[in-house]
Motif scaffolding. Structure first.
Motif, PDB file in Angstrom:
ATOM      1  N   GLU A 128      -3.043  10.134  -0.911  1.00 53.28           N
ATOM      2  CA  GLU A 128      -3.133   9.630  -2.211  1.00 53.28           C
ATOM      3  C   GLU A 128      -2.919   8.117  -2.518  1.00 53.28           C
ATOM      4  N   GLU A 129      -1.991   7.486  -1.419  1.00 57.07           N
ATOM      5  CA  GLU A 129      -2.104   6.022  -1.674  1.00 57.07           C
ATOM      6  C   GLU A 129      -3.093   5.302  -1.311  1.00 57.07           C
TER       7      GLU A 129
ATOM      8  N   LEU B 173       0.842  -1.350  -0.033  1.00 55.71           N
ATOM      9  CA  LEU B 173      -0.066   0.156  -0.180  1.00 55.71           C
ATOM     10  C   LEU B 173       0.936   1.125   0.018  1.00 55.71           C
ATOM     11  N   ASP B 174       1.930   0.984   0.797  1.00 49.89           N
ATOM     12  CA  ASP B 174       2.899   2.360   0.579  1.00 49.89           C
ATOM     13  C   ASP B 174       3.774   2.324  -0.615  1.00 49.89           C
ATOM     14  N   LYS B 175       3.255   2.883  -1.623  1.00 50.42           N
ATOM     15  CA  LYS B 175       3.807   2.468  -3.029  1.00 50.42           C
ATOM     16  C   LYS B 175       5.096   3.580  -3.207  1.00 50.42           C
ATOM     17  N   ASN B 176       5.111   4.537  -2.626  1.00 48.16           N
ATOM     18  CA  ASN B 176       6.400   4.981  -2.696  1.00 48.16           C
ATOM     19  C   ASN B 176       7.486   4.781  -1.752  1.00 48.16           C
TER      20      ASN B 176
ATOM     21  N   GLU C  69      -5.713   5.880  -4.152  1.00 50.58           N
ATOM     22  CA  GLU C  69      -5.510   5.001  -5.369  1.00 50.58           C
ATOM     23  C   GLU C  69      -6.071   3.519  -5.178  1.00 50.58           C
TER      24      GLU C  69
ATOM     25  N   ILE D 244       1.544   5.423   4.864  1.00 48.36           N
ATOM     26  CA  ILE D 244       0.490   5.259   3.654  1.00 48.36           C
ATOM     27  C   ILE D 244      -0.276   6.658   3.480  1.00 48.36           C
ATOM     28  N   SER D 245       0.061   7.364   2.625  1.00 46.68           N
ATOM     29  CA  SER D 245      -0.532   8.735   2.221  1.00 46.68           C
ATOM     30  C   SER D 245      -1.788   8.640   1.945  1.00 46.68           C
TER      31      SER D 245
ATOM     32  N   SER E 252      -1.404  10.957   7.832  1.00 49.74           N
ATOM     33  CA  SER E 252      -0.991   9.418   7.167  1.00 49.74           C
ATOM     34  C   SER E 252      -1.071   8.239   7.982  1.00 49.74           C
TER      35      SER E 252
END
Ligand code: GTP
Ligand code: ATP
Ligand code: CA
Ligand code: CA
Length: 579
Positions: free
Chosen positions: A492-493, A481-484, A496, A489-490, A522
């Motif tokens: 935006e994440e 889930l924490d894509k970046n 999405e 986990i923001s 977050s």
């Protein structure tokens, strides 16, 4: 149940309940046709035909994006936890996560609300067969494709060509039986061989798991289809499952098709076995423990062996029925209804030494002093192996008590090496049961199946990790889930993933608000873990809820067969109606 629900509610941090209800994350256990908990019938039970009534008549719960994320995380954790050792690599997990995100929205509505649970049961069956994430994902996606809401193009674009190929292969397999006369033994045998030699063996295993799913839900199909499908399973798929060494799967397939093809005979055998099942299973457990302790404390045996294990089983419906029709026996004359198998590991495993035989014979002596051996029923294939090389010492034990006659118990005594030959070698069970005539074929098939799974796992392990996931990940769901990869986990994440799941992006704000304990906008690792704990709790409550529902339903069915249910219904109205 009230106590469990109260305790669970108390375990949730204060001040949260209000939000949870708003988001559909409330902890109040209620029947929910859309939940993703794996059904209990996933475990290979030989009599797990679901009941005809379903929870689909219930109205869906308030559906929020929060609930969808909770489902995704819960299901993902459950499936990766079920995967074989070494198979749940980072890239495997990522693949499964992507497949789930694509499939979940598609599966939510299908099959009267059961599509999701069914797809997950297919994946769980595959995990239990040591299949890798690619095959498990393909299983879930095949159910989504069948539901008609995603296309093969979606799979190819979003998941990858590997899985799309596997799916194409399984779809080709699906139509093959319609091209031959399954009633003709020769054609059926030829088709089984064709499957095994021509197709990707993983697609065959996938097809077998899908067949099990179909068979577990056959009651929803018209009668003529029930019979055709059962016939195909009996003639093609159950022997195929034996042939590839998927023993438990084949037993369940056989029992289910037996039930639909010969309902009266099935009821007869089922009734007889069911009446004794609980008691016999307890006996198997008790004898196993008692024997293991006696064998492990025998000095003479300990000088010969370094390890001892015992397996127990209660005979399946179909396997029992075959014995009845073979020579007109009565059920009480079948001598292996209760079965134990002792596997010994000799200190010297040189096949030319007699350590193995000595270990088996010493074990036999101990059993004689402890249990009631039936004279004239012992077969010593250790001293005199069968022509196919099968070795084992079989004894029959009388487990009756004064005033209580019981079926016999068969004990098989063998070494690890003898067991290996009985399972995968020339005397293999797949040949014995799978109808294969060429010695070595069973062994080869099993080897191909394992090699294919291993290869796929290796391939997945070799996939490049995404930029930030090269290192160790303590919690796969969090990392996905924490894509970046910044450790949080923001919003935006979260937005999405919610949109991927077909929910409104705005729901992300509400979920963030609920879980973001320190209100920094977050989710930290700890905040996410606390969310996961709530998800687990919710799912375990639903499990328990199912359990109670089943007990009540069983009770009602018993009452019904006594003709009393109408009386109770009249008296108590809908209060007694359990879906
Ligand atoms: N893998 C494998 N198992 C075998 C083979 N032969 C026998 N067995 C196992 O041993 C069990 C008992 O076999 P036997 O002692 O020969 O008994 P049986 O003649 O089949 O007697 P009934 O059980 O009364 O039909 C079978 O039910 C199998 O579980 C074999 O060639 N290969
Ligand atoms: N005595 C036993 N103890 C433990 N497991 C057994 C025993 N006998 C068979 N099994 C295992 O139980 C599973 C089901 O076997 P099943 O009872 O259907 O057939 P079988 O005993 O091998 O053959 P048959 O039907 O000819 O007796 C197989 O995996 C088999 O290896
Ligand atoms: Ca047997
Ligand atoms: Ca992040």
């Amino acid at each position: 149940m009230a106590t469990a629900a109260t305790a669970a509610a108390a375990a949730v941090p204060a001040g949260r309940h209000q939000h949870q209800h708003r988001l559909g994350l409330g902890l109040h256990p209620r029947p929910n046709p859309h939940r993703l908990r794996l059904p209990t019938s996933v475990a290979f039970s030989s009599s797990s035909v679901p009941s005809t009534s379903s929870s689909s008549s219930l109205s869906p719960p308030a559906e929020g994006g929060g609930r969808l994320v909770a489902e995704l995380v819960g299901v993902f954790n459950e499936l990766t936890g079920r995967m074989g050792e070494g198979l749940a690599t980072t890239s495997s997990s990522r693949l499964l996560f992507r497949a789930l995100k694509l499939a979940l929205p598609a599966l939510r509505e299908g099959e009267g609300g059961r599509a999701l649970t069914r797809a997950l049961a297919v994946a769980a069956t595959l995990a239990d067969l040591q299949m890798d994430a690619e095959v498990m994902s393909a299983g879930i996606l095949r159910k989504a494709l069948d539901a008609g809401t995603i296309s093969m193009q979606d799979v190819e674009a979003q998941i990858g060509a590997g899985i799309a190929d596997l799916l194409h292969e399984s779809l080709r397999l699906k139509v093959a039986p319609s091209k031959v006369d399954v009633l003709d033994d020769e054609s059926a045998g030829a088709l089984r061989k064709f499957f095994l030699s021509y197709y990707d063996i993983r697609a065959v295993i996938l097809e077998l798991s899908l067949k099990l799913d179909t068979m577990r839900h056959l009651q929803y199909l018209p009668k003529h289809l029930q019979r055709i499908k059962s016939l195909e399973v009996m003639k093609i798929y159950a022997p195929l499952a034996h042939a590839v060494g998927a023993g438990n799967l084949s037993l369940e397939l056989e029992d289910l098709s037996f039930r639909y093809l010969f309902p009266q005979a099935y009821d007869h055998v089922d009734q007889w076995l069911r009446n004794r099942e609980a008691e016999c299973k307890l006996l198997i457990k008790a004898y196993k423990a008692q024997l293991l302790q006696a064998l492990k404390s025998d000095d003479e045996l300990n000088k010969i062996v370094k390890d001892i294990s015992i397996e127990g089983r209660y005979k399946s419906r179909f396997s029992t029925m075959k014995k009845l029709v073979k020579d007109g026996r009565k059920p009480e004359e079948v001598n292996d209804i209760l079965g134990l198998r002792i596997i010994l590991d000799p200190r010297c495993d040189d096949v030319s030494s007699d350590w193995g035989a000595r270990a088996c014979h010493r074990t036999h002596e101990i059993i004689r002093t402890l249990l009631n051996e039936v004279p004239g029923r012992t077969k010593d294939y250790v001293t005199q192996p069968k022509r196919n090389g099968y070795q084992s010492l079989h004894v029959a034990i009388d487990v009756s008590e004064p005033g209580k006659t019981r079926p016999l118990m068969e004990i098989q005594i063998r070494t690890k090496e003898m067991h290996r030959i009985a399972i995968g070698g020339e005397a293999s069970h797949s040949l014995y049961k799978g109808g294969l005539t060429d010695p070595g074929e069973g062994k080869r098939l099993k080897a191909i199946m394992l090699a294919a799974a291993e290869l796929a796992a290796l391939r997945l392990r070799d996939l490049p990790a995404s930029d930030h996931q090269g290192g160790e990940c303590k919690n796969q769901a969090f990392c996905l889930l924490d894509k970046n990869g910044d450790g949080r986990i923001s919003i935006e994440e979260l937005t999405e993933v919610m949109e991927d799941l077909g929910a409104e992006g705005e729901d992300a704000m509400a979920l963030m608000h609920l879980l973001d304990a320190n209100s920094d906008g977050s989710l930290s690792f700890d905040e996410f873990e606390s969310f996961q704990r709530q998800v687990e709790l919710m799912r375990s409550l639903e499990d328990r809820d199912d359990h109670y529902t089943k007990i009540l339903k069983d009770k009602l069915q018993t009452i019904d067969s006594a003709g009393l249910i109408h009386f109770y219904r009249k008296e108590l109205g809908d209060k007694l109606l359990v879906s």
